[in-house]
Scaffold this motif. Structure first.
Motif, PDB file in Angstrom:
ATOM      1  N   PRO A 191      -4.758  52.183  20.772  1.00 30.25           N
ATOM      2  CA  PRO A 191      -3.793  52.248  21.887  1.00 30.25           C
ATOM      3  C   PRO A 191      -4.022  53.514  22.717  1.00 30.25           C
ATOM      4  N   LEU A 192      -4.951  53.430  23.664  1.00 30.80           N
ATOM      5  CA  LEU A 192      -5.376  54.619  24.402  1.00 30.80           C
ATOM      6  C   LEU A 192      -4.806  54.694  25.810  1.00 30.80           C
ATOM      7  N   PRO A 220      -3.214  48.720  22.761  1.00 29.75           N
ATOM      8  CA  PRO A 220      -4.591  48.283  22.511  1.00 29.75           C
ATOM      9  C   PRO A 220      -4.961  47.111  23.412  1.00 29.75           C
ATOM     10  N   VAL A 221      -6.246  46.981  23.692  1.00 29.58           N
ATOM     11  CA  VAL A 221      -6.747  45.834  24.453  1.00 29.58           C
ATOM     12  C   VAL A 221      -7.044  44.669  23.521  1.00 29.58           C
ATOM     13  N   PRO A 251     -11.796  58.379  28.199  1.00 31.04           N
ATOM     14  CA  PRO A 251     -13.120  58.995  28.030  1.00 31.04           C
ATOM     15  C   PRO A 251     -14.230  58.004  28.350  1.00 31.04           C
ATOM     16  N   ALA A 252     -15.420  58.530  28.559  1.00 32.02           N
ATOM     17  CA  ALA A 252     -16.543  57.718  29.020  1.00 32.02           C
ATOM     18  C   ALA A 252     -16.887  56.597  28.047  1.00 32.02           C
ATOM     19  N   ASP A 253     -16.830  56.869  26.734  1.00 30.27           N
ATOM     20  CA  ASP A 253     -17.217  55.825  25.780  1.00 30.27           C
ATOM     21  C   ASP A 253     -16.227  54.655  25.806  1.00 30.27           C
ATOM     22  N   TYR A 254     -14.951  54.954  26.020  1.00 28.81           N
ATOM     23  CA  TYR A 254     -13.950  53.887  26.112  1.00 28.81           C
ATOM     24  C   TYR A 254     -14.174  53.066  27.382  1.00 28.81           C
ATOM     25  N   ARG A 255     -14.408  53.737  28.504  1.00 30.60           N
ATOM     26  CA  ARG A 255     -14.661  53.007  29.760  1.00 30.60           C
ATOM     27  C   ARG A 255     -15.887  52.120  29.623  1.00 30.60           C
TER      28      ARG A 255
END
Length: 329
Positions: free
Chosen positions: A195-196, A219-220, A243-247
């Motif tokens: 859940p970001l 969460p997605v 953050p970049a890794d999540y995107r």
């Protein structure tokens, strides 16, 4: 994107007559499709008496497609009148279909409405509206309506979405993509299960957009006994805060949903039933004429009693102050 790849459940003539005659009798008794409590009670009682064929066709979605098309109901193109200029001017147009949709929705669960959308109506009219062409709402036309979970911002969102086609002369397609057909690496699944980020209310909920509470992070993706499910609305998710890794993981999910997406061009009388936990839906762009012949859908939302397909943490969300109205309760 494949076209028309959706399971079909075909109603026979007897089932069609049963549904239409039941709806006509309810309308004759109440004089309006406006969902007054007494009308909703009659719909609930009538739905329990629907025949086995109709109830069988209203069984839960049972394939990884996450949707089906109920076909066979007639629409009188002249009799329903011109496509309304907006939901606000639709009134009781095609009122028989409002009741038919409520009967089907009640056979599947509990119809819901929203205090903050379309004046709390249980059946919404989805039509292109002047001045809304480029919004990410059902009133748009010239832009791609991005694939999304219906009312993704809210923990009380529908389990099922019913879209009934009144008119579609231009074969404008609804898009649909099932999360159970995507291929994602374990690392991406793990990232997107955290859940970001929040999902914010869409433009159809102006009051919710001004809610003062802290947006809950959700969460997605998550796993259920039946398989993976999702809660997804990129147009209203602040991805630049991640953050970049999540995107990157989110982008790969988006690409996969695009890969497995199908285009369903509904015909008048079709009812598309979408599992809102399994499938994201959208719409291809089109040029609205605003001459009374544009695409016209009716929409009903359904909660399924006892269904456990969502994280328990959703019970603590505030829903941006929006309350769902549940029929028959």
């Amino acid at each position: 994107m494949p076209t028309g790849a959706a399971p079909i459940r075909q109603l026979d003539a007897h089932a069609v007559d049963e549904l239409t005659e039941t709806a006509q009798k309810i309308l004759a008794d109440f004089g309006s499709s406006a969902a007054r409590p007494e009308l909703l009670r009659r719909v609930a009682a009538s739905a329990t008496r629907l025949g086995e064929t109709i109830r069988h066709h209203c069984r839960p979605v049972d394939t990884d497609d996450g949707l089906f098309v109920l076909r066979g109901l007639p629409v009188d193109d002249a009799g329903i009148g011109p496509t309304p200029a907006s939901w606000a001017t639709a009134g009781d147009r095609a009122a028989e279909w409002d009741v038919i949709l409520l009967l089907l929705a009640t056979a599947m669960g509990h119809p819901i409405a929203w205090e903050g959308q379309q004046e709390g109506r249980f059946v919404h009219n989805i039509v292109p509206s002047p001045g809304h062409e480029e919004e990410q709402t059902g009133a748009s036309s010239t832009v791609l309506l991005s694939p999304h979970t219906e009312d993704a911002f809210h923990p009380g969102r529908a389990h099922l979405l019913l879209l009934a086609c009144m008119r579609n002369h231009d074969a404008v397609a609804t898009t649909a993509a099932s999360v159970r057909k995507v291929r994602l690496g374990a690392d991406d699944v793990a990232l997107l299960s955290r859940p970001l980020l929040p999902i914010l209310p869409d433009d159809a909920y102006a009051e919710a957009q001004s809610f003062a509470g802290e947006p809950p992070k959700v969460p997605v993706l998550w796993q259920t006994e039946a398989g993976p499910t999702l809660r997804y609305d990129p147009a209203y998710t602040p991805l630049d805060e991640a953050p970049a890794d999540y995107r990157a993981a989110y982008d790969r999910l988006t690409a996969e949903l695009e890969r497995v997406s199908v285009a369903v061009a509904l015909e008048p009388g079709d009812v598309l039933v979408v599992d809102n936990d399994q499938v994201v839906h959208g719409r291809v762009p089109f040029k609205a004429r605003y001459d009374g012949t544009d695409r016209w859908l009716k929409r009903a939302s359904v909660r399924v009693p006892g269904r456990r397909s969502r994280p328990l943490a959703e019970a603590d969300e505030h829903g941006y102050g929006q309350a769902a109205l549940v029929a028959h309760l």
